[in-house]
Design a protein around this motif. Structure first.
Motif, PDB file in Angstrom:
ATOM      1  N   HIS A 111       0.825  -1.206   0.000  1.00  0.00           N
ATOM      2  CA  HIS A 111       0.000   0.000   0.000  1.00  0.00           C
ATOM      3  C   HIS A 111       0.856   1.251   0.000  1.00  0.00           C
ATOM      4  CE1 HIS A 111      -0.534   0.973   4.575  1.00  0.00           C
ATOM      5  NE2 HIS A 111       0.669   0.565   4.339  1.00  0.00           N
ATOM      6  N   ARG A 112       0.229   2.284  -0.538  1.00  0.00           N
ATOM      7  CA  ARG A 112       0.833   3.617  -0.534  1.00  0.00           C
ATOM      8  C   ARG A 112      -0.058   4.442   0.376  1.00  0.00           C
ATOM      9  NH1 ARG A 112       0.160   6.737  -5.963  1.00  0.00           N
ATOM     10  NH2 ARG A 112      -1.879   6.986  -5.020  1.00  0.00           N
ATOM     11  N   LYS A 113       0.549   5.250   1.234  1.00  0.00           N
ATOM     12  CA  LYS A 113      -0.262   5.958   2.229  1.00  0.00           C
ATOM     13  C   LYS A 113      -0.916   7.216   1.688  1.00  0.00           C
ATOM     14  CE  LYS A 113       1.683   4.077   6.439  1.00  0.00           C
ATOM     15  NZ  LYS A 113       2.750   4.164   7.411  1.00  0.00           N
ATOM     16  N   GLU A 114      -0.183   8.034   0.942  1.00  0.00           N
ATOM     17  CA  GLU A 114      -0.696   9.354   0.570  1.00  0.00           C
ATOM     18  C   GLU A 114      -0.402   9.653  -0.894  1.00  0.00           C
ATOM     19  OE1 GLU A 114      -2.915  12.354   1.090  1.00  0.00           O
ATOM     20  OE2 GLU A 114      -2.495  11.135   2.863  1.00  0.00           O
ATOM     21  N   PRO A 115      -1.394   9.794  -1.792  1.00  0.00           N
ATOM     22  CA  PRO A 115      -2.772   9.413  -1.526  1.00  0.00           C
ATOM     23  C   PRO A 115      -2.900   7.893  -1.443  1.00  0.00           C
ATOM     24  CG  PRO A 115      -2.492  10.229  -3.792  1.00  0.00           C
ATOM     25  CD  PRO A 115      -1.180  10.327  -3.135  1.00  0.00           C
ATOM     26  N   ALA A 116      -3.919   7.433  -0.750  1.00  0.00           N
ATOM     27  CA  ALA A 116      -4.078   6.011  -0.471  1.00  0.00           C
ATOM     28  C   ALA A 116      -4.188   5.191  -1.755  1.00  0.00           C
ATOM     29  CB  ALA A 116      -5.327   5.792   0.382  1.00  0.00           C
ATOM     30  N   ASP A 117      -3.473   4.075  -1.802  1.00  0.00           N
ATOM     31  CA  ASP A 117      -3.584   3.139  -2.931  1.00  0.00           C
ATOM     32  C   ASP A 117      -3.114   1.766  -2.452  1.00  0.00           C
ATOM     33  OD1 ASP A 117      -4.055   2.124  -5.442  1.00  0.00           O
ATOM     34  OD2 ASP A 117      -2.834   3.605  -6.490  1.00  0.00           O
ATOM     35  N   VAL A 118      -3.616   0.730  -3.091  1.00  0.00           N
ATOM     36  CA  VAL A 118      -3.260  -0.636  -2.686  1.00  0.00           C
ATOM     37  C   VAL A 118      -3.104  -1.547  -3.906  1.00  0.00           C
ATOM     38  CG1 VAL A 118      -4.370  -0.606  -0.402  1.00  0.00           C
ATOM     39  CG2 VAL A 118      -5.726  -1.203  -2.412  1.00  0.00           C
ATOM     40  N   MET A 119      -2.325  -2.621  -3.735  1.00  0.00           N
ATOM     41  CA  MET A 119      -2.285  -3.697  -4.745  1.00  0.00           C
ATOM     42  C   MET A 119      -2.155  -5.027  -4.025  1.00  0.00           C
ATOM     43  SD  MET A 119       1.553  -3.845  -6.459  1.00  0.00           S
ATOM     44  CE  MET A 119       1.476  -2.395  -7.453  1.00  0.00           C
ATOM     45  N   ARG A 120      -2.695  -6.079  -4.628  1.00  0.00           N
ATOM     46  CA  ARG A 120      -2.530  -7.442  -4.108  1.00  0.00           C
ATOM     47  C   ARG A 120      -2.385  -8.375  -5.304  1.00  0.00           C
ATOM     48  NH1 ARG A 120      -3.012  -8.727   1.253  1.00  0.00           N
ATOM     49  NH2 ARG A 120      -4.317  -7.361   2.510  1.00  0.00           N
ATOM     50  N   GLY A 121      -1.249  -8.978  -5.436  1.00  0.00           N
ATOM     51  CA  GLY A 121      -1.011  -9.907  -6.533  1.00  0.00           C
ATOM     52  C   GLY A 121      -0.065  -9.315  -7.565  1.00  0.00           C
ATOM     53  N   GLU A 122      -0.253  -8.042  -7.876  1.00  0.00           N
ATOM     54  CA  GLU A 122       0.601  -7.418  -8.889  1.00  0.00           C
ATOM     55  C   GLU A 122       2.049  -7.330  -8.417  1.00  0.00           C
ATOM     56  OE1 GLU A 122      -2.260  -6.064  -7.830  1.00  0.00           O
ATOM     57  OE2 GLU A 122      -3.563  -5.768  -9.571  1.00  0.00           O
ATOM     58  N   GLU A 123       2.253  -7.133  -7.098  1.00  0.00           N
ATOM     59  CA  GLU A 123       3.629  -7.060  -6.565  1.00  0.00           C
ATOM     60  C   GLU A 123       4.373  -8.363  -6.881  1.00  0.00           C
ATOM     61  OE1 GLU A 123       0.915  -7.415  -4.632  1.00  0.00           O
ATOM     62  OE2 GLU A 123       1.429  -9.504  -4.244  1.00  0.00           O
ATOM     63  N   THR A 124       3.648  -9.483  -6.832  1.00  0.00           N
ATOM     64  CA  THR A 124       4.260 -10.776  -7.106  1.00  0.00           C
ATOM     65  C   THR A 124       4.605 -10.906  -8.598  1.00  0.00           C
ATOM     66  OG1 THR A 124       3.031 -11.714  -5.266  1.00  0.00           O
ATOM     67  CG2 THR A 124       3.871 -13.274  -6.906  1.00  0.00           C
ATOM     68  N   GLN A 125       3.719 -10.376  -9.445  1.00  0.00           N
ATOM     69  CA  GLN A 125       4.016 -10.390 -10.884  1.00  0.00           C
ATOM     70  C   GLN A 125       5.238  -9.537 -11.201  1.00  0.00           C
ATOM     71  OE1 GLN A 125      -0.402  -9.571 -11.887  1.00  0.00           O
ATOM     72  NE2 GLN A 125       0.392 -10.621 -13.669  1.00  0.00           N
ATOM     73  N   ILE A 126       5.350  -8.392 -10.535  1.00  0.00           N
ATOM     74  CA  ILE A 126       6.508  -7.517 -10.778  1.00  0.00           C
ATOM     75  C   ILE A 126       7.795  -8.203 -10.304  1.00  0.00           C
ATOM     76  CG2 ILE A 126       7.572  -5.292 -10.193  1.00  0.00           C
ATOM     77  CD1 ILE A 126       4.630  -4.205  -9.951  1.00  0.00           C
ATOM     78  N   VAL A 127       7.724  -8.845  -9.145  1.00  0.00           N
ATOM     79  CA  VAL A 127       8.889  -9.597  -8.645  1.00  0.00           C
ATOM     80  C   VAL A 127       9.281 -10.669  -9.662  1.00  0.00           C
ATOM     81  CG1 VAL A 127       9.562 -11.326  -6.917  1.00  0.00           C
ATOM     82  CG2 VAL A 127       8.568  -9.135  -6.189  1.00  0.00           C
ATOM     83  N   GLY A 128       8.290 -11.347 -10.219  1.00  0.00           N
ATOM     84  CA  GLY A 128       8.562 -12.372 -11.230  1.00  0.00           C
ATOM     85  C   GLY A 128       9.184 -11.784 -12.480  1.00  0.00           C
ATOM     86  N   ASN A 155      12.984   0.893  -8.846  1.00  0.00           N
ATOM     87  CA  ASN A 155      14.323   1.493  -8.790  1.00  0.00           C
ATOM     88  C   ASN A 155      15.192   0.636  -7.893  1.00  0.00           C
ATOM     89  OD1 ASN A 155      13.405   4.914  -9.047  1.00  0.00           O
ATOM     90  ND2 ASN A 155      14.925   3.880 -10.289  1.00  0.00           N
ATOM     91  N   GLY A 156      16.373   0.311  -8.363  1.00  0.00           N
ATOM     92  CA  GLY A 156      17.302  -0.469  -7.544  1.00  0.00           C
ATOM     93  C   GLY A 156      16.698  -1.768  -7.050  1.00  0.00           C
ATOM     94  N   GLY A 157      15.906  -2.424  -7.891  1.00  0.00           N
ATOM     95  CA  GLY A 157      15.344  -3.725  -7.541  1.00  0.00           C
ATOM     96  C   GLY A 157      14.140  -3.672  -6.611  1.00  0.00           C
ATOM     97  N   ARG A 158      13.689  -2.464  -6.253  1.00  0.00           N
ATOM     98  CA  ARG A 158      12.549  -2.345  -5.342  1.00  0.00           C
ATOM     99  C   ARG A 158      11.394  -1.600  -5.999  1.00  0.00           C
ATOM    100  NH1 ARG A 158      14.778   0.135   0.157  1.00  0.00           N
ATOM    101  NH2 ARG A 158      14.986   1.962  -1.201  1.00  0.00           N
ATOM    102  N   ILE A 159      10.180  -1.976  -5.639  1.00  0.00           N
ATOM    103  CA  ILE A 159       9.006  -1.224  -6.082  1.00  0.00           C
ATOM    104  C   ILE A 159       8.942   0.015  -5.196  1.00  0.00           C
ATOM    105  CG2 ILE A 159       6.495  -1.240  -6.366  1.00  0.00           C
ATOM    106  CD1 ILE A 159       6.711  -4.374  -6.431  1.00  0.00           C
ATOM    107  N   VAL A 160       9.075   1.195  -5.810  1.00  0.00           N
ATOM    108  CA  VAL A 160       9.162   2.414  -5.001  1.00  0.00           C
ATOM    109  C   VAL A 160       7.886   3.249  -5.050  1.00  0.00           C
ATOM    110  CG1 VAL A 160      11.673   2.547  -5.137  1.00  0.00           C
ATOM    111  CG2 VAL A 160      10.278   3.696  -6.896  1.00  0.00           C
ATOM    112  N   ALA A 161       7.059   3.020  -6.065  1.00  0.00           N
ATOM    113  CA  ALA A 161       5.831   3.814  -6.209  1.00  0.00           C
ATOM    114  C   ALA A 161       4.861   3.065  -7.104  1.00  0.00           C
ATOM    115  CB  ALA A 161       6.149   5.177  -6.826  1.00  0.00           C
ATOM    116  N   PHE A 162       3.584   3.345  -6.935  1.00  0.00           N
ATOM    117  CA  PHE A 162       2.608   2.803  -7.891  1.00  0.00           C
ATOM    118  C   PHE A 162       1.311   3.593  -7.830  1.00  0.00           C
ATOM    119  CE2 PHE A 162       1.518   0.515  -4.029  1.00  0.00           C
ATOM    120  CZ  PHE A 162       0.135   0.443  -4.051  1.00  0.00           C
ATOM    121  N   ASP A 163       0.535   3.465  -8.900  1.00  0.00           N
ATOM    122  CA  ASP A 163      -0.769   4.113  -9.020  1.00  0.00           C
ATOM    123  C   ASP A 163      -1.750   3.128  -9.628  1.00  0.00           C
ATOM    124  OD1 ASP A 163      -0.364   7.066  -8.478  1.00  0.00           O
ATOM    125  OD2 ASP A 163       1.203   6.680  -9.964  1.00  0.00           O
TER     126      ASP A 163
END
Lengths: 317, 317
Positions: A111-128, A155-163
């Motif tokens: 999740h992103r706090k400000e503004p609020a946003d969430v993902m479930r499942g996509e983080e795993t696809q990005i890691v893949g 950036n640098g192997g990490r998910i740093v932001a999403f919308d």
């Protein structure tokens, strides 16, 4: 031919369930798919669906990702803060104690706090995707088109932001329930008309800071004026909505990062057309990202270290 | 008390039909309303609806405006180009020859060519508002909130530009059919929460050039994070969508022109709140604009010149 199975991966979303059986090297040796999303479970609920989809497979450890970890899922797994990588996601996994047939671990969403946003499942696809194509670990923008499209910055192997943009859901709403879709036979097969789609993308691009909300009624006006055929309307509206994703993204200065697409090939094709109109280099389409991501997270979480290799006859590969 | 009736005016839209009976000075001496919009006609269609709504009224000349002049209406009246004033609209009226009970004239709507946009009925309300409040003829922005909200610019007594935003329709779609409205009891009475509405307006204002499309999913995320109560969701979404109208309008540099609102009082109240957040002076709310506009157009079209004054007992005033 007998093989050795080491892990089961579940990509368990709202409307579908995909299961993967892996050998000791992370190669998928069997996969199955069913419409048992968490909102469409069979009688008996989660345990039943799991039993059925893994029927005949060895009792390997399971790693799952997606809406199965939501409040409406099998067990709620709290969201992780940004930035996050495979190790952080693996660290956030929780075990489903109620599952007695397997050691079942569910990965958290982000999740992103400000503004609020969430993902479930996509983080795993990005890691893949990052496992399959490590050249994108340094700097890339991942686009996962769908009901709720995700645009994630790595950036640098990490998910740093999403919308998240509700593109697919809004498209369905407009076609099925709004005045724009009135009189359109949605059941009829249509081939994708790139020209019409591109016209929609350009219309929203040309709107500048105004955007798609100010363009939508023009669809009706163009129809009335005989400047848009009913048959062309779905692709035009699709162009407006997908164009809006790119218009918004272009405000966030992600233009420089390479674009990677994870999704259905037909849908990705539309994003490739829109990307060109918005001046992006041709995006890379990455397949099988979920399967790879589940393996990578299981590995990062140490689930493979003491896992038994089970022999498997491989009847359904 | 017996009065003299000279004209009947019909404001005939998609979902409702309003009828006005005027005396020789343009004063409304009787009015009626029914749900017989052009998509909800009684058996017998247009003639039946007309007969019923004017039952007991004298056989005056009729002027009508709205969707009754559309392709799905009683007679299609071609759209007029911009700019347009009462005289041009009156000049564009067509008579419905099929109506044998009355001399029935339908006013045209307006269209903008590039990008395509149309209105039918709102032009008549604006003409009426300019009659009631001539101080706005020189320079004003008229906002007509609704299913398809209209923002029209008036200069020198003429409508010179307008835009349509599908605010009301999108609000209904999102509440009834999207994931945002899932679990919201729409039938339950709620009082308007200005604070929650304003929070939505500010969220879309703060989004800058990005706009509402990029904010919508945040509604879901805020709910999941416990930062938005289910009861507050409708007003928050309403604030996002109405805020988007103002965000788009602010790009068109209409900030300097005085703002006039024509619509339901409860809906206008929301626009007054949003206007303040976007730095506008308090808008003027104008009532009875349609009735005045129909009279003004009939007058500009010469329909009153040779009209007979009919005596009318005034039973339903």
């Amino acid at each position: 031919m007998s093989q050795h199975a080491q892990l089961i991966g579940l990509d368990w979303g709202t409307s579908s369930l995909r299961a993967y059986l892996y050998d000791g090297d992370g190669k998928v040796i069997a996969s199955r798919q069913h419409a048992w999303g968490i909102r469409h479970l069979p009688e008996g609920g989660f345990p039943s669906a799991l039993r059925a989809i893994t029927s005949g497979w060895p009792p390997c450890t399971i790693v799952a990702a997606g809406m199965v970890g939501s409040r409406q899922g099998w067990r709620e797994v709290p969201y992780l803060d940004l930035p996050a990588d495979a190790a952080a996601i693996a660290h956030g996994m929780l075990r489903v104690e109620a599952c007695t047939s397997h050691a079942l671990w569910i990965a958290p969403g982000l999740h992103r706090k400000e503004p609020a946003d969430v993902m479930r499942g996509e983080e795993t696809q990005i890691v893949g995707a990052l496992t399959l194509r490590p050249e994108y670990q340094a700097d890339a923008c991942f686009v996962l088109p769908g009901t709720h499209s995700k645009w994630a910055t790595v950036n640098g192997g990490r998910i740093v932001a999403f919308d998240t943009v509700m593109t697919g859901e809004l498209y369905a709403l407009l076609m099925k329930h709004s005045i724009l879709g009135a009189g359109i036979d949605l059941a009829r097969e249509r081939s994708f008309c790139e020209e019409t789609f591109a016209r929609g993308v350009r219309a929203v691009k040309d709107s500048g800071a105004s955007g798609v909300f100010g363009c939508l009624f023009s669809v009706r006006a163009l129809m009335l004026a005989g400047q848009l055929a009913a048959d062309d309307l779905p692709d035009f509206v699709s162009g407006l909505l997908i164009g809006e994703e790119f218009r918004i993204a272009s405000l966030r200065q992600i233009q420089a990062a390479p674009l990677c697409l994870i999704g259905e090939p037909a849908l990705c094709q539309r994003y490739i057309v829109a990307a060109a109109i918005f001046g992006h280099a041709p995006p890379t389409v990455i397949d099988d990202a979920a399967a790879q991501g589940l393996w990578r997270i299981a590995s990062a979480g140490g689930l493979l270290e003491h896992a038994t290799l089970h022999s498997y006859a491989g009847a359904d590969t």
